[in-house]
Design a protein around this motif. Structure first.
Motif, short mmCIF file in Angstrom:
data_model
loop_
_atom_site.label_atom_id
_atom_site.label_comp_id
_atom_site.label_asym_id
_atom_site.label_seq_id
_atom_site.Cartn_x
_atom_site.Cartn_y
_atom_site.Cartn_z
N MET A 1 43.85 -124.24 -28.97
CA MET A 1 43.62 -122.81 -28.77
C MET A 1 42.13 -122.55 -28.53
O MET A 1 41.28 -123.37 -28.87
N LYS A 2 41.87 -121.39 -27.92
CA LYS A 2 40.48 -121.03 -27.64
C LYS A 2 39.88 -120.30 -28.85
O LYS A 2 40.56 -119.52 -29.51
N MET A 3 38.64 -120.58 -29.12
CA MET A 3 37.96 -119.92 -30.24
C MET A 3 36.57 -119.50 -29.79
O MET A 3 35.81 -120.30 -29.25
N ARG A 4 36.25 -118.22 -29.99
CA ARG A 4 34.89 -117.76 -29.70
C ARG A 4 34.03 -118.21 -30.87
O ARG A 4 34.35 -117.94 -32.04
N LEU A 5 32.94 -118.89 -30.56
CA LEU A 5 32.12 -119.48 -31.64
C LEU A 5 31.64 -118.43 -32.63
O LEU A 5 31.49 -118.71 -33.82
N HIS A 6 31.42 -117.23 -32.13
CA HIS A 6 30.94 -116.14 -32.99
C HIS A 6 31.89 -115.85 -34.16
O HIS A 6 31.48 -115.34 -35.20
N GLU A 7 33.18 -116.19 -33.99
CA GLU A 7 34.18 -115.95 -35.04
C GLU A 7 33.99 -116.90 -36.22
O GLU A 7 34.37 -116.57 -37.34
N VAL A 8 33.47 -118.08 -35.96
CA VAL A 8 33.47 -119.12 -37.00
C VAL A 8 32.09 -119.60 -37.41
O VAL A 8 31.96 -120.31 -38.41
N ALA A 9 31.06 -119.23 -36.66
CA ALA A 9 29.75 -119.82 -36.94
C ALA A 9 28.62 -118.83 -36.71
O ALA A 9 28.77 -117.86 -35.96
N HIS A 10 27.51 -119.09 -37.35
CA HIS A 10 26.29 -118.36 -37.05
C HIS A 10 25.26 -119.36 -36.54
O HIS A 10 25.46 -120.57 -36.66
N ALA A 11 24.17 -118.87 -35.97
CA ALA A 11 23.26 -119.76 -35.25
C ALA A 11 21.85 -119.20 -35.26
O ALA A 11 21.65 -117.99 -35.42
N ARG A 12 20.87 -120.09 -35.10
CA ARG A 12 19.47 -119.67 -34.99
C ARG A 12 18.77 -120.58 -33.99
O ARG A 12 18.99 -121.80 -34.00
N ALA A 13 17.94 -120.00 -33.14
CA ALA A 13 17.22 -120.78 -32.14
C ALA A 13 15.73 -120.85 -32.47
O ALA A 13 15.15 -119.87 -32.94
N GLY A 14 15.15 -122.00 -32.26
CA GLY A 14 13.71 -122.19 -32.42
C GLY A 14 13.16 -122.93 -31.21
O GLY A 14 13.92 -123.33 -30.32
N ASP A 15 11.86 -123.15 -31.15
CA ASP A 15 11.28 -123.81 -29.99
C ASP A 15 10.05 -124.61 -30.36
O ASP A 15 9.32 -124.27 -31.29
N LYS A 16 9.85 -125.68 -29.63
CA LYS A 16 8.61 -126.47 -29.69
C LYS A 16 8.33 -126.92 -28.27
O LYS A 16 9.11 -127.69 -27.71
N GLY A 17 7.26 -126.42 -27.68
CA GLY A 17 6.96 -126.79 -26.30
C GLY A 17 8.10 -126.41 -25.38
O GLY A 17 8.56 -125.26 -25.39
N ASP A 18 8.61 -127.38 -24.62
CA ASP A 18 9.67 -127.10 -23.66
C ASP A 18 11.05 -127.42 -24.25
O ASP A 18 12.01 -127.59 -23.53
N VAL A 19 11.12 -127.53 -25.58
CA VAL A 19 12.36 -127.91 -26.26
C VAL A 19 12.89 -126.72 -27.05
O VAL A 19 12.14 -126.07 -27.79
N SER A 20 14.18 -126.43 -26.86
CA SER A 20 14.83 -125.40 -27.68
C SER A 20 15.71 -126.09 -28.71
O SER A 20 16.43 -127.04 -28.39
N MET A 21 15.62 -125.66 -29.97
CA MET A 21 16.50 -126.19 -31.01
C MET A 21 17.45 -125.07 -31.43
O MET A 21 17.00 -123.96 -31.74
N ILE A 22 18.73 -125.36 -31.45
CA ILE A 22 19.71 -124.34 -31.85
C ILE A 22 20.61 -124.91 -32.95
O ILE A 22 21.29 -125.91 -32.74
N SER A 23 20.56 -124.28 -34.11
CA SER A 23 21.49 -124.67 -35.18
C SER A 23 22.75 -123.84 -35.05
O SER A 23 22.68 -122.65 -34.71
N VAL A 24 23.89 -124.46 -35.30
CA VAL A 24 25.18 -123.76 -35.32
C VAL A 24 25.82 -124.11 -36.65
O VAL A 24 26.06 -125.28 -36.95
N ILE A 25 26.07 -123.08 -37.47
CA ILE A 25 26.46 -123.30 -38.85
C ILE A 25 27.80 -122.64 -39.13
O ILE A 25 27.96 -121.43 -38.91
N ALA A 26 28.77 -123.42 -39.58
CA ALA A 26 30.11 -122.87 -39.88
C ALA A 26 30.02 -121.94 -41.08
O ALA A 26 29.36 -122.25 -42.06
#
Lengths: 111, 447
Positions: A1-26
């Motif tokens: 089945m399809k699941m919108r990530l927003h239903e099950v997880a939260h997330a935060r984005a950070g950056d260093k130079g040209d790199v994006s870091m994204i945490s996805v937390i259930a």
């Protein structure tokens, strides 16, 4: 089945130079397993394909119920020289949560 | 067991001042740390210092110090900050002057320097960390600054010398918090587990409000109580490295496992290998537990030897950026916005404006994800057309906004609200230099 990530997880984005870091937390511990199956580095690379990424790396933190994605080349050359409206990529976390993924059913999860 | 309480007074140079005052007054703090240096802040500050040798430190230094010094002096709270930016000595002198004006004669203000390694960097010409080439390939006449990320040593020395206020330039953000812990607990500089525990505390606190409910709220899903009065966080750290994070009673915000997890992973690549000048920290086995309202206990950080080379941020001039925006609304807003972008690009070509890189997008449609399918959630009733370019000259950069402004009378129907800008680009590149060549220095100023 399809699941919108927003239903099950939260997330935060950070950056260093040209790199994006994204945490996805259930939100719930029991959703970490399916999340880890559904949200691979390849899926995230596809979601953000238009950013012209070099590669995506994924780190697993089961004790936190979290996945940490590292997106190389995501920020248009880096915060300090990017022409992007959101040079830090702060908005990428919520953009990711807007996506629907193939959510494993209980059966495939145990398989 | 003995414990020290450290508060976060700022998470970036423009951060709010009121929560820092609240924390100084109500947080029962021993230390208050202000982290105010983004990647390129020092390069911009260096430009300011070239114009005026007594400038080059954080523009909010004076406002912050006037706001918090009274509460800190009354309660014996010592202050640590990187607000010195490109000129820690001048900043320390200014703080001492402000202290005298506030009647705080005898206040000891330390300047920590040694991070400015421009000469060394030009002489060593190390390879750049991203891309190809060496430092001098950026163009020696375009390089503005080179600052090493110092560890906690300078802060520790300043505190050992009795400083009430420590003003540094570039120091690794978590080291601003680690310094007081090493000073208070006498942790050995190769006690990797303790240093990692201190870096964990620093990492969680360095963005101030981001630990206590800032950068978190999502209405109905992740509510944050009284976000308007968001309180800044503190950590109560014990001599064994364990810590409890919290915030001042009565302040707004939220500290729980969710806010702490988000900040724990913030800006980390591999959570098991977080490189700092003091220790290579491993956060992969960190344990956290809610121990009260807005209180989370942390333990389990692990550490390994610090890297033998230090990261150096190099600021350099990288041409000019020009930008223009114009809004369209109502029926066919998207179509008119796209037409506007097309004709601006055509006119730039027709008039021979040279651009090295150009971006055109509709804010509200594709500015964030540059046209990714699946992201068009609905048709917007209003958009802003935005065009931005990197140019070799200021004149060319100014032409971008000028062409957007000309859309008022020469573009699609109903365009309004033009904004435009053109400015030099101060970019940052990174390199590594041997740690042994870089030494912090400490000078004391007495009010």
């Amino acid at each position: 089945m399809k699941m919108r990530l927003h239903e099950v997880a939260h997330a935060r984005a950070g950056d260093k130079g040209d790199v994006s870091m994204i945490s996805v937390i259930a939100y719930r511990a029991e959703d970490y397993g399916p999340l880890a199956v559904a949200l691979t580095a390849e899926v995230v690379a596809r979601v953000f394909e238009a950013l012209g990424l070099q590669r995506v790396e994924r780190f697993e933190l089961p004790a936190l119920g979290a996945l940490n994605f590292v997106l190389y080349g995501a920020l248009g050359g880096g915060v300090t020289r990017s022409l992007a409206l959101d040079a830090h990529g702060k908005t990428l976390s919520s953009s990711l949560l807007a996506f629907e993924v193939d959510w494993p059913t209980a059966k495939t999860e145990g398989a | 067991m003995r414990a020290i309480r450290i508060g976060a007074g700022a998470g970036f140079s423009g951060d709010r001042i009121e929560p820092a005052v609240e924390l100084a007054e109500k947080g029962s703090l021993d230390y208050l740390v202000f982290e105010c240096l983004a990647e390129r802040t020092i390069a911009l500050a260096q430009l300011a210092r070239r114009q005026d040798p007594s400038a080059g430190y954080d523009t909010l230094l004076e406002a912050r110090m006037r706001a918090v010094l009274p509460a800190c002096r009354d309660r014996g709270v010592r202050i640590v900050s990187n607000m010195g930016a490109a000129n820690p000595r001048a900043a320390a002198r200014r703080v001492a002057q402000i202290a005298r004006e506030l009647g705080q004669q005898g206040l000891k203000v330390a300047a920590v320097t040694g991070d400015d390694v421009l000469e060394l960097a030009l002489a060593e010409n190390p390879p750049l960390l991203a891309g190809t080439g060496r430092l001098c390939d950026l163009g020696t006449d375009r390089i503005l600054s080179a600052n090493a990320y110092l560890g906690a040593d300078g802060v520790v020395e300043a505190l050992a010398n009795g400083a009430d206020v420590v003003i540094a330039g570039r120091v690794a953000d978590p080291a601003l918090f680690l310094g007081p812990l090493v000073h208070e607990f006498g942790w050995a500089r190769d006690d990797w587990a303790m240093l990692a525990a201190g870096v964990l505390v620093g990492h969680l606190l360095e963005c101030a409000g981001q630990l206590s409910g800032g950068y978190f709220a999502d209405p109905g899903v992740k509510p944050v109580a009284d976000l308007a009065r968001l309180g800044f966080p503190f950590a109560q750290v014990s001599a064994d490295g364990s810590a409890v994070v919290g915030k001042a009673a009565g302040s707004g915000g939220r500290i729980d496992l969710r806010t702490v997890k988000e900040q724990l992973l913030y800006e980390l690549a591999d959570p098991s290998s977080y490189l700092t000048p003091d220790v290579t920290a491993d956060f992969s086995a960190v344990r956290m537990e809610q121990v009260g309202p807005d209180a989370v206990a942390l333990s389990g950080a692990r550490g390994r030897a610090a890297p033998d080379r230090l990261k150096v941020s190099v600021g350099y001039l990288d041409g000019f950026a020009g930008e223009g925006q114009i809004a369209y609304a109502g029926a066919q807003a998207v179509e008119r916005g796209r037409l506007a972008l097309e004709i601006v690009e055509q006119r730039l070509a027709l008039t021979g404006v040279a651009v090295d890189e150009l971006r055109r997008e509709l804010i509200g449609v594709d500015a964030i994800l540059v046209g990714a399918p699946g992201h068009a959630l609905s048709t917007p009733g209003e958009v802003r057309a935005r065009i931005a370019a990197r140019c070799a000259t200021l004149q060319a950069a100014q032409a971008i906004g000028a062409e957007v402004e000309a859309l008022y009378t020469n573009g699609p129907a109903g365009g309004g609200g033009v904004t435009r800008s053109a400015s030099p680009i101060v970019a940052i590149a990174s390199a590594l230099l041997p740690r042994a060549r870089i030494r912090p220095q400490v000078e004391l100023e007495v009010a």
